[in-house]
Design a protein around this motif. Sequence first.
Motif, mmCIF file in Angstrom:
data_model
loop_
_atom_site.group_PDB
_atom_site.id
_atom_site.type_symbol
_atom_site.label_atom_id
_atom_site.label_comp_id
_atom_site.label_asym_id
_atom_site.label_seq_id
_atom_site.Cartn_x
_atom_site.Cartn_y
_atom_site.Cartn_z
ATOM 1 N N LEU A 1 0.826 -1.205 0.000
ATOM 2 C CA LEU A 1 0.000 0.000 0.000
ATOM 3 C C LEU A 1 0.860 1.255 0.000
ATOM 4 N N ILE A 2 1.836 1.348 0.887
ATOM 5 C CA ILE A 2 2.597 2.588 1.007
ATOM 6 C C ILE A 2 3.625 2.723 -0.089
ATOM 7 N N GLY A 3 3.910 1.620 -0.812
ATOM 8 C CA GLY A 3 4.762 1.709 -1.982
ATOM 9 C C GLY A 3 6.161 2.162 -1.677
ATOM 10 N N ALA A 4 6.721 1.737 -0.555
ATOM 11 C CA ALA A 4 8.071 2.141 -0.181
ATOM 12 C C ALA A 4 8.864 0.930 0.258
ATOM 13 N N THR A 5 10.182 1.053 0.129
ATOM 14 C CA THR A 5 11.060 0.014 0.648
ATOM 15 C C THR A 5 11.252 0.276 2.127
ATOM 16 N N VAL A 6 10.669 -0.563 2.959
ATOM 17 C CA VAL A 6 10.748 -0.361 4.393
ATOM 18 C C VAL A 6 11.468 -1.534 5.025
ATOM 19 N N ILE A 7 12.065 -1.262 6.161
ATOM 20 C CA ILE A 7 12.737 -2.291 6.941
ATOM 21 C C ILE A 7 11.825 -2.680 8.090
ATOM 22 N N LEU A 8 11.477 -3.968 8.164
ATOM 23 C CA LEU A 8 10.672 -4.435 9.292
ATOM 24 C C LEU A 8 11.580 -4.517 10.511
ATOM 25 N N SER A 9 11.478 -3.528 11.377
ATOM 26 C CA SER A 9 12.369 -3.482 12.530
ATOM 27 C C SER A 9 12.082 -4.650 13.445
ATOM 28 N N THR B 1 3.705 10.858 0.713
ATOM 29 C CA THR B 1 2.996 9.934 -0.174
ATOM 30 C C THR B 1 2.513 8.715 0.594
ATOM 31 N N GLN B 2 3.374 8.170 1.461
ATOM 32 C CA GLN B 2 2.992 7.002 2.252
ATOM 33 C C GLN B 2 1.848 7.337 3.202
ATOM 34 N N ALA B 3 1.915 8.512 3.836
ATOM 35 C CA ALA B 3 0.851 8.909 4.759
ATOM 36 C C ALA B 3 -0.477 9.097 4.034
ATOM 37 N N GLN B 4 -0.435 9.674 2.847
ATOM 38 C CA GLN B 4 -1.666 9.890 2.083
ATOM 39 C C GLN B 4 -2.311 8.573 1.674
ATOM 40 N N LYS B 5 -1.484 7.594 1.315
ATOM 41 C CA LYS B 5 -2.033 6.289 0.954
ATOM 42 C C LYS B 5 -2.684 5.624 2.155
ATOM 43 N N LEU B 6 -2.082 5.766 3.321
ATOM 44 C CA LEU B 6 -2.689 5.219 4.537
ATOM 45 C C LEU B 6 -4.014 5.920 4.837
ATOM 46 N N GLN B 7 -4.044 7.235 4.684
ATOM 47 C CA GLN B 7 -5.254 7.998 4.976
ATOM 48 C C GLN B 7 -6.406 7.638 4.038
ATOM 49 N N ARG B 8 -6.068 7.279 2.811
ATOM 50 C CA ARG B 8 -7.121 6.932 1.855
ATOM 51 C C ARG B 8 -7.636 5.511 2.035
ATOM 52 N N ASN B 9 -6.923 4.704 2.802
ATOM 53 C CA ASN B 9 -7.332 3.317 3.000
ATOM 54 C C ASN B 9 -8.245 3.223 4.225
ATOM 55 N N PHE C 1 -7.014 1.835 7.854
ATOM 56 C CA PHE C 1 -6.010 2.469 8.699
ATOM 57 C C PHE C 1 -6.453 3.869 9.089
ATOM 58 N N GLU C 2 -5.980 4.317 10.235
ATOM 59 C CA GLU C 2 -6.224 5.680 10.695
ATOM 60 C C GLU C 2 -4.890 6.292 11.102
ATOM 61 N N VAL C 3 -4.472 7.345 10.398
ATOM 62 C CA VAL C 3 -3.227 8.029 10.733
ATOM 63 C C VAL C 3 -3.481 8.931 11.936
ATOM 64 N N LEU C 4 -2.729 8.704 13.003
ATOM 65 C CA LEU C 4 -2.911 9.448 14.249
ATOM 66 C C LEU C 4 -1.866 10.531 14.442
#
Length: 303
Positions: free
Chosen positions: A15-23, A122-130, A133-136
């Motif tokens: 969804l967020i379309g980014a290369t992220v590291i799962l900490s 961009t990642q935050a906007q994709k979360l907000q449109r889904n 999820f709720e961006v806090l």
Amino acid sequence: MTFISRLSNKVLIRLIGATVILSAPPTFAQISKPNHEGWYQVELIVFARKDDSGQEHWPSNIKLRYPGDWVELKDPSAPVNINTASNNGSDTNTNLSTSQPSIDLTREPFYLLPANERNLNTQAQKLQRNPNFEVLFHNAWRQVITNKKASKAIIINGGPTFGEHQLLEGSIRLSVATYLELQTNLWLAYYDLNVGQEITQQWPEIPKRPNYTNNNLNNLSLDSELELDQALATENAAWANGNFDPNNSTPEVADTYITRQIILLQQERDMRSNEVHYIDHPVLGLIIQVTPYPSTSIATGLQ
């Protein structure tokens, strides 16, 4: 981690379309040099999953606290209050609100950056449109990251307001030695309107934010059902007790809500600078990026 959480993580990363590291607990590779203290730009997104299965049983024997060495993130455009003595020589002080001087965001730490200086919009906007999820919380700021002993806990809060609290509260701490390290001390607190119902589970008292002000209580906009319910419940209680004052616009909200559930996220994670890291949790999610801020002209004074 449940199957639902693993599935949600795959969906989230797509969804967020980014290369992220799962900490995760294993240590990451060393950053550019040991004891790499210095100025960084930090960007943090905190979001909640709305599609929680409800099968998780969260412990109630938890302790919630704010560290004493805290610092708040400041809005450079927010007005500041000043105290002025009265002209007649009395001891009475008057609080005046005035615009603060222009803040140099390249030199001052812990000031919120404008949206156009963020990297994760961009990642935050994709979360907000889904709808799942709720961006806090989504903000960026600059700070000096030091060793853990000298580091400051940063107050984090966001989401809907329930009386003196918000849905998301707590703090994070960033430090560096051989590795960048993130410490989370965050909690989600869900509330019900207090209508005299039986309380079936006892939760710990939620501490008030050390930087809390009651400005929100004095300016209820009633633009949401929660605020309207809060105002009506307070007014009805005042009528029932014979204490209703139509001229009093400040609601008493201490007993308006009761805690239904608290979900605590306390973790320590090593990170690499420049990379986007995602911290996994069944309900609460964090996306963070810490980037070296190369400026030789930044002031060295800290709070």
